[in-house]
Enzyme design. Sequence first.
Site, PDB file in Angstrom:
ATOM      1  N   GLY A   1      -8.200  -9.801  -5.574  1.00  0.00           N
ATOM      2  CA  GLY A   1      -8.091  -9.002  -5.192  1.00  0.00           C
ATOM      3  C   GLY A   1      -8.997  -8.190  -5.138  1.00  0.00           C
ATOM      4  O   GLY A   1      -9.856  -8.149  -6.148  1.00  0.00           O
TER       5      GLY A   1
ATOM      6  N   HIS B   1      -5.960  -8.268  -9.449  1.00  0.00           N
ATOM      7  CA  HIS B   1      -7.357  -7.344  -8.693  1.00  0.00           C
ATOM      8  C   HIS B   1      -8.165  -7.032  -9.723  1.00  0.00           C
ATOM      9  O   HIS B   1      -7.410  -7.372 -11.234  1.00  0.00           O
ATOM     10  CB  HIS B   1      -6.332  -5.879  -8.755  1.00  0.00           C
ATOM     11  CG  HIS B   1      -7.514  -4.726  -8.148  1.00  0.00           C
ATOM     12  ND1 HIS B   1      -7.222  -4.298  -7.020  1.00  0.00           N
ATOM     13  CD2 HIS B   1      -8.139  -4.590  -9.137  1.00  0.00           C
ATOM     14  CE1 HIS B   1      -8.379  -3.543  -6.924  1.00  0.00           C
ATOM     15  NE2 HIS B   1      -9.060  -3.392  -8.264  1.00  0.00           N
TER      16      HIS B   1
ATOM     17  N   CYS C   1      -0.249  -1.021 -11.005  1.00  0.00           N
ATOM     18  CA  CYS C   1      -0.509   0.597 -11.240  1.00  0.00           C
ATOM     19  C   CYS C   1      -0.850   0.904 -12.028  1.00  0.00           C
ATOM     20  O   CYS C   1      -0.461   1.576 -12.861  1.00  0.00           O
ATOM     21  CB  CYS C   1       1.188   1.137 -10.480  1.00  0.00           C
ATOM     22  SG  CYS C   1       0.689   2.392 -10.025  1.00  0.00           S
TER      23      CYS C   1
ATOM     24  N   GLN D   1       8.403  -5.312  -3.351  1.00  0.00           N
ATOM     25  CA  GLN D   1       7.267  -4.990  -4.082  1.00  0.00           C
ATOM     26  C   GLN D   1       8.165  -4.147  -5.234  1.00  0.00           C
ATOM     27  O   GLN D   1       8.551  -2.907  -4.142  1.00  0.00           O
ATOM     28  CB  GLN D   1       5.711  -4.508  -4.111  1.00  0.00           C
ATOM     29  CG  GLN D   1       5.532  -4.654  -5.873  1.00  0.00           C
ATOM     30  CD  GLN D   1       3.880  -3.974  -5.856  1.00  0.00           C
ATOM     31  OE1 GLN D   1       3.896  -3.250  -5.845  1.00  0.00           O
ATOM     32  NE2 GLN D   1       2.879  -4.306  -6.043  1.00  0.00           N
TER      33      GLN D   1
ATOM     34  N   LEU E   1       0.554  -1.181  -0.187  1.00  0.00           N
ATOM     35  CA  LEU E   1      -0.266  -0.189   0.238  1.00  0.00           C
ATOM     36  C   LEU E   1       0.705   1.596   0.291  1.00  0.00           C
ATOM     37  O   LEU E   1       2.128   1.677   0.774  1.00  0.00           O
ATOM     38  CB  LEU E   1      -1.158  -0.310   1.491  1.00  0.00           C
ATOM     39  CG  LEU E   1      -1.834  -1.150   1.117  1.00  0.00           C
ATOM     40  CD1 LEU E   1      -2.451  -1.093   3.254  1.00  0.00           C
ATOM     41  CD2 LEU E   1      -2.940  -1.051  -0.421  1.00  0.00           C
TER      42      LEU E   1
END
Length: 663
Positions: A504, A463, A392, A359, A306
């Site tokens: 996710g 995701h 992202c 990451q 995060l």
Amino acid sequence: MTTLPPGTAPVKPEFLLSSVYRPAADDDTAEGFTSHAGHPVDPSATIPDREPNPGGRKSFSKEQKKAQRGANKGRRFGKVRDELELCWRVANGVICEHGSECRFIHDVSAYLAAKPRDIRLPPISSLTNIPPFVVPEITNQSAEGKQPSLDFGTTCPCFEEAGECRLGLKCRFLGAHASMDESGAIALVTDEEKKSKVALSNTELNQVSAEILKLLRQKKYPKPITDGYLKELGTTNQARGAEEHAPAPEEELKEDGGQLNDQMMEDITTKRSSDDTDRNDTPDVPARFSEKKRLHWKGKTYLAPLTTVGNLPFRRLCVSLGADITCGEMGLATSFLTASREEWSLVRRHPSETIFGVQIAGNKPSTMVPTAEILGREFASGIDFVDINCGCPIDLVFKTGSGSALLDAPAKLGKIIVGMNKALGEIPVTVKLRTGVKDGRNTSHRLMPRLGSEWGVRCVTLHGRTRQQRYTKLADWGYIKQCVDAVRAREEDEGLSPIPIFGGGDCFSSEDYWEKVDSTGVDGIMIARGALIKPWIFTEVKEHREWDISSRERLELVRKYAEYGLTHFGTDTAGVNTTRRYLCEALSFQYRYVPIGLLERLPGHINERAPAFKGRDDLETLFASSSSQDWVKISEMFLGPAPETWTFTPKHKSNAHGDESQG
């Protein structure tokens, strides 16, 4: 049951405040701006405090509504320091070798005379849900006027945890580890027994040395595996330049005004696959893909990486609440290679993080592979996996060809993964991705089966949204199931051992978590916003229950976060206010939690907009406040009064009410 507009959290009527409505937080825009540098926020871009009116709901002009949404782009967080800055060597009783040339003062008496009074971190037993929420302690353990800044009744989190405090005289909890003789001279205290017992259990791991940073700045750090791999790829400077500027097949189609259908994408993928044939390992490769550590993560809870909020203290809090797997904030490969101290701080790990990963984001093998090689060499025992960010969505990352842009460049992604696998030795490579780049053009069902079988990825997280969707629509769990099925089918066809697959998107309750696991076949769910809003979600998942957490229990978690922040950022003035900043960042998400005891139906959903409501007690009402000034007040319960020069500007404009110069 009360009739509420669609998408509204079903708060029971007795808790509703009908005259005031809370603004919806714009995660899409706010998460698109992560830089804290820039110009101060324009005060005209905020909405004044809402006041009840006879009509019940206050109306705003279009300009006000527009200004209310989105992000405060120019957030600035300068460090708040002591009025006089004492040399850290002198603060720890060591002679400074710089002498009079040192830019910090060496006069201990002058420093202590100007230093603010010690802070008290209240014990858990003093917390209550009744104002002022922290019962003040009555004590006479002061310095009796000899040194007004000291409070011998305080406790220092660092000293309590490690038996010593690395900030020495600069600590804002100095009275906890200092003694004073009759003449007023102060001496630092060390608990040698505690220091020896907890040295391994509490010392943070993966701290990069100054020597390594120097080699990186001078571009002298040896990277033999990277050099061999790039040579193998034939990536000369000229070739790399051609690769970066040559349009991808799908880009050529876009320029021609063509539309990509499934057959076109299949042709492109097939062509790229033929370009990415397996190559023989170079002689210095430490491990073949088959020798990589396998990840047995089925049934484990996973805290997502995060940005900004997912720092070490927050991860540590989530681990204490049941998170099994943690991952540091996304770091940029180019920043790692240029020896950015801020970037290298992202790899720091607390010993309580039993499964920890780093990451990284980048757009080509020539930056991703050397970053992986350095991580693998320097922190072979301190990193359990390295995750490649292919999800992202923010423009800053996407426009460089990194993050979710790699979804449309599978050939390049394959080269990055293969090279990183070589460079990392036994450390596994994992990938986090989205369903695709544009709405209606999902591509992950074709990409995901290749990740493990062709390129050696050991875990995949998907995701359930495209890059274009951001948070505007619900995650597509039906498509996640389709991707899981595609991966499992290929693994079965090729006789491969299954790799963990995590889904996710929108997970906000234990019921929702386990229903999605059962219906889609994922091995677990990576939790992001759900953990930001209620970190105790990991306890709920582990115990298969919905936790109606009390306001006092939430206050205990705030105290724990403050304690973890102080031990990580430091207990001096700068560390206290850095902790305060990140605590307010955490509260800027946690205020969105609606206690389940106030709801007419369970479970609650993450995308439901909460109407203005009051809690079951004053503390619960305070936690529900969307005003950043109230978050600062909560921080002051544990970190003392905020300095006049300290400010907090939240990511979301909708929370920036009134004057932002709290003090």
